[in-house]
Design an enzyme around this catalytic site. Structure first.
Site, short mmCIF file in Angstrom:
data_model
loop_
_atom_site.label_atom_id
_atom_site.label_comp_id
_atom_site.label_asym_id
_atom_site.label_seq_id
_atom_site.Cartn_x
_atom_site.Cartn_y
_atom_site.Cartn_z
N LYS A 578 99.90 114.41 51.75
CA LYS A 578 100.72 115.62 51.71
C LYS A 578 100.85 116.34 53.05
CE LYS A 578 102.38 115.84 48.56
NZ LYS A 578 103.41 114.80 48.23
N THR A 579 100.69 115.63 54.13
CA THR A 579 100.83 116.29 55.43
C THR A 579 102.08 115.84 56.18
OG1 THR A 579 99.50 114.54 56.40
CG2 THR A 579 98.34 116.57 55.77
N THR A 582 104.63 110.30 54.97
CA THR A 582 105.76 109.43 54.63
C THR A 582 106.87 109.60 55.67
OG1 THR A 582 105.19 109.91 52.35
CG2 THR A 582 107.24 108.71 52.71
N TYR A 801 109.68 124.32 45.55
CA TYR A 801 108.80 125.06 44.64
C TYR A 801 108.54 126.45 45.23
CZ TYR A 801 105.57 122.54 47.83
OH TYR A 801 104.98 121.97 48.92
#
Ligand code: A3P
Length: 848
Positions: A578-579, A582, A801
């Site tokens: 999650k940093t 990708t 979000y």
């Protein structure tokens, strides 16, 4: 300076005369174990006992020998250069002793410590019940006779000694068996003896002087025939138990007593049991050249020695490894020897080689390999050789390590093999590092060398002379192998049992020597039970640690020509999750000189080799994820698995296989990372994430439901960045590590990619300003494709979000504050720039 140091030595070693009683009468006191104080615990079951070794220098001979014995015994240790006046290393940690035993290579460094340090060390030893082992090796500056500073103990140096014996009452004796005398002169004239009339000292080893004149300098007094060269201090003088050696470890008996001293002074915490298992493999049955093989009389001798050995080692049985193709290919006499072996097949254990003694790594095709094995099995069945021992050995270790999966597969399918052995894991040398492992259901045991090879067949032609073989047996390498390994599998060859029958000579002599001088209980077991025992003793060895086969010439030689070590990555993107990993992966893949691994269909495209069960598949499996590079020096292959970052075992595993790899870690504000993970889990319908607010997750107490705590751990644990990076830095140099500022990667990826290219040393530099474009609707940078359009990452990357609540942010800022401070210190130490988010975070939390 030499004069000054001489003066200092003279001051410290007050010369003594007249001498007190040389050895008190009676010579030996009854055994006793003294603990004068109520001692604190050095460590409890959660911590491994550690030995602190004070060496003279990192190259000093004796220091290395001490370490070699500790390493062979698999004892944990730490070496320090013995401080003179400098600082003593920290001995305690959170009210607990760090070290179980202190060893001084040079005992004078210990007795001559400055008062402050000596006091510190003595207090530590007395309080925690820690013993000291020290060696006194005279040099040209040592006095002939002197009192050891601060001890009621006198030393007499530069002596020639003879007829070594063991004091049966010395309390430390455990493995050492005291009823023997080593007749004859001891090597060298630089022995030191200890004398005292204080009851704290108990001699351990005693010898006579070579001649009475040699003792002339001891002055007048009642000379006794025996003098102590190794003594045990029972702690009656100052509450500290010690063992002092009047020489180094060169003499074999000192090594044996040293092992006992370690066991005694650590209350057997660092101690092997008295059980020793040995298995003697006789390889190449039927294989040897004409003229080197066993005849009928040799087989008879083999049987009779086996019977003799059984009296000393219950059930001792030679383990014969055969290649059926060569049956009856010797002289007539030797062929009769083959028949005699088969006639007595029930008296031996048997294991298969390849049918024609071929190296398995040369066969790429499992079915060809299996066919070869089948021929050997057929031969065994035809000749009544048992086929159910479950053990096999490969010629030249081929295919066992480095692992040739085809061999493991064929072994299992044809023979049902469960156990094998090799000298090659992790490397042949040094032998003390050899270990076992389990792969694909086959237990691989370490194999030991005994100095016998196919060409060592005559006693008088033994390399270096027959004395060398005897030396190895009588306290040398072979003896030490048995002393320090609870289980030893030795490899010998058919030819060692014909000719001069060196195999029989070696093991008979070895077993007798071990029984003479030690209390070791020699035993044997068939391979499957032996393997079971091995992994019971060393459960931590079950998991292998794969190395690069091309980093060891011997490994490369038994590595299939169809495989290449070039199919391995040059760098790794290790996460954390999650940093932006990708995005980084996709940007790197745009570079013409950079090639990513093939996507794994199972684990979200990532290979996740070093971090989990995939590792058990072995390196052939890993390499299949990489293409054959078109140009090894200019192609940069890489893989990204974001859970490597915080997985305990990953750095060690990665460094074993890819020691020269470069490592990229992407860091964003750990609070944002935690929140992104929470959102990720919600998107994946994780009930804990769906049913609890983020705040409830991160603030949950220890009594919260398990699934909630699991989610909390996955949110928070990877964010302790410095802790995880330190673990990587235990295995990689700082110059191999590059920290990517994940916030900058998001806002200005071209800048970040330039930095990465420079770090990797890729030329020419690829222009990411042209290759990337910002996509307003995605809100992120994306790949620019034809017509200037943007090709962005999928929906799961850059999710929409709500913002994190201020309460949660404040809570997490506090939670991560110390971790971030650690990161700041780490990056400063490494000279790496601080990510902007870290500066910002530290500024804002320091105000709060
Ligand atoms: P969010 O989806 O929570 O915003 P990883 O790939 O390591 O799982 O990281 C995913 C995160 O990468 C996303 O988290 C997003 O913020 C971040 N990111 C950085 N640059 C990106 C880019 N160019 N495209 C999409 N996401 C990007």
């Amino acid at each position: 300076y030499p004069l000054l140091s001489l003066l200092l030595i003279v001051l410290f070693l007050l010369s003594c005369s007249p001498l007190p009683l040389l050895l008190r009468a009676p010579l030996f006191l009854p055994p006793r174990q003294s603990r004068l104080h109520q001692v604190k615990t050095v460590d409890n079951s959660r911590t491994e006992p550690v030995v602190l070794v004070f060496v003279e220098s990192i190259y000093s001979q004796l220091g290395q020998e001490i370490v070699a014995i500790l390493e062979s015994s698999r004892f944990h240790y730490r070496t320090e250069i013995a401080p003179g006046k400098g600082d003593m290393p920290t001995l305690t940690e959170r009210n607990r002793g760090r070290y179980t035993l202190i060893i001084y290579e040079n005992v004078l460094k210990y007795v001559n410590l400055d008062a402050w340090n000596r006091d510190l060390l003595d207090k530590y030893c007395a309080e925690y019940g820690v013993g000291v082992i020290g060696f006194f090796k005279a040099n040209e500056n040592s006095l002939l006779s002197a009192q050891l500073k601060g001890f009621p103990l006198f030393l007499h140096s530069h002596l020639g000694l003879r007829d070594y014996r063991i004091n049966p009452n010395a309390p430390l004796l455990y493995i050492t068996r005291p009823n023997q005398v080593e007749q004859g002169p001891l090597p060298g004239d630089d022995w030191t003896i200890f004398q005292s009339n204080h009851s704290t000292y108990e001699p351990v080893l005693l010898a006579s002087t070579k001649s009475s004149e040699a003792l002339a300098h001891l002055g007048s007094g009642p000379l006794r025939a025996l003098h102590a060269t190794v003594i045990q201090d029972l702690g009656l003088h100052d509450g500290i138990q010690r063992v002092l050696f009047g020489n180094n470890l060169n003499y074999w008996l000192h090594k044996l007593v040293f092992v006992d001293a370690i066991a005694y002074l650590t209350g057997k915490r660092l101690c092997l049991s008295l059980e020793r298992h040995i298995l003697v493999d006789v390889d190449d049955i039927f294989v040897g050249k004409e003229g080197t093989r066993m005849k009928v009389s040799d087989v008879e001798a083999l049987l009779s020695t086996q019977n003799k050995l059984r009296a000393l080692v219950p059930n001792f049985t030679f383990n014969l490894g055969f290649s059926g193709k060569f049956y009856h290919t010797g002289t007539d006499e030797e062929d009769r020897g083959d028949d005699m072996l088969l006639q007595h097949r029930k008296d031996f254990w048997w294991f298969p080689h390849m049918w024609s003694h071929m190296q398995p790594h040369l066969f790429h095709n499992v079915s060809v390999l299996a066919e070869q094995m089948r021929l050997n099995k057929l031969f065994a069945q035809e000749h009544g050789i048992p086929t159910d021992m479950g053990y096999a050995v490969a010629p030249h270790h081929s295919g066992v390590y480095p692992v040739h999966s085809q061999l493991y597969e064929a072994w299992k399918s044809v023979w049902g093999i469960k156990v094998t052995s090799t000298e090659e894991y992790p490397h042949l040398r040094p032998a003390r590092y050899r270990r076992g492992f389990i792969h694909s259901g086959i237990q691989v045991l370490p194999r030991q060398t005994c100095g016998l090879f196919t060409h060592t067949i005559f006693y008088n032609e033994y390399p270096g002379g027959s004395k060398e073989l005897d030396k190895s047996i009588r306290g040398g390498e072979l003896f030490l192998t048995v002393l320090l390994n609870p289980i030893s599998i030795f490899m010998t060859h058919l030819s060692n049992y014909g000719n001069d029958r060196l195999g029989l000579y070696t093991f008979e002599s070895l077993v007798k020597f071990v029984q003479c001088w030690t209390n070791l209980k020699l035993q044997t077991l068939p391979p499957i039970q032996l393997a079971e025992k091995y992994f019971q003793i060393f459960p931590e060895e079950r998991d292998p640690l794969w190395q690069n086969p091309c980093h060891d010439k011997r490994h490369k030689d038994i590595w299939s020509k169809e495989k290449t070590c070039d199919r391995l990555p040059k760098f790794l993107v290790i996460g954390p999750q999650k940093t932006g990993t990708t995005a980084l992966h996709s940007f790197l893949s745009l570079h013409p000189a950079i090639t990513s691994s093939f996507p794994s269909p199972i684990t979200f495209e990532e290979i996740q080799f070093f971090s989990g069960p995939n590792y058990d598949n072995g390196i052939d499996w890993y390499m299949d994820f990489f293409p054959f590079p078109s140009n090894v020096s200019t192609d940069f292959m890489f893989e990204k698995s974001a859970n490597y970052f915080d997985t305990e075992v990953a750095p060690k595993r990665a460094a074993a296989l890819l020691p020269r790899a470069k490592i990229l870690a992407v860091l964003i504000n750990p609070s944002d990372r935690a929140y992104s993970w929470y959102q990720h889990q919600r998107a994946h319908q994780d009930p804990a994430a769906l049913n609890n607010s983020f705040h409830a997750v991160v603030t949950a107490g220890p009594s919260a439901p398990r699934d909630l705590l699991t989610l909390q751990r996955r949110c928070l644990k990877p964010g302790a960045y410095a802790t995880h990076l330190e673990r990587w830095l235990q295995h990689y140099q700082p110059s191999q590590l590059h920290i990517v500022d994940g916030a900058l990667l998001r806002s200005n990826p071209a800048l970040v990619m330039d930095g990465i290219q420079r770090f990797l040393g890729i030329t020419p530099i690829f222009n990411y300003t042209q290759a990337l474009t910002y996509d307003d609707s995605k809100g992120f940078w994306c790949q620019r494709v034809e017509g200037g359009r943007a090709k962005c990452l999928g929906k799961s990357k850059g999710r929409k979000y709500p913002e994190m609540s201020p309460e949660s942010r404040a809570f997490l800022a506090e939670h991560f504050r110390e971790h971030n401070m650690e990161l700041l210190r780490l990056l400063n130490r490494l000279g790496q720039p601080l990510p902007s988010w870290l500066r910002h975070e530290l500024q804002s939390t320091s105000w709060s």
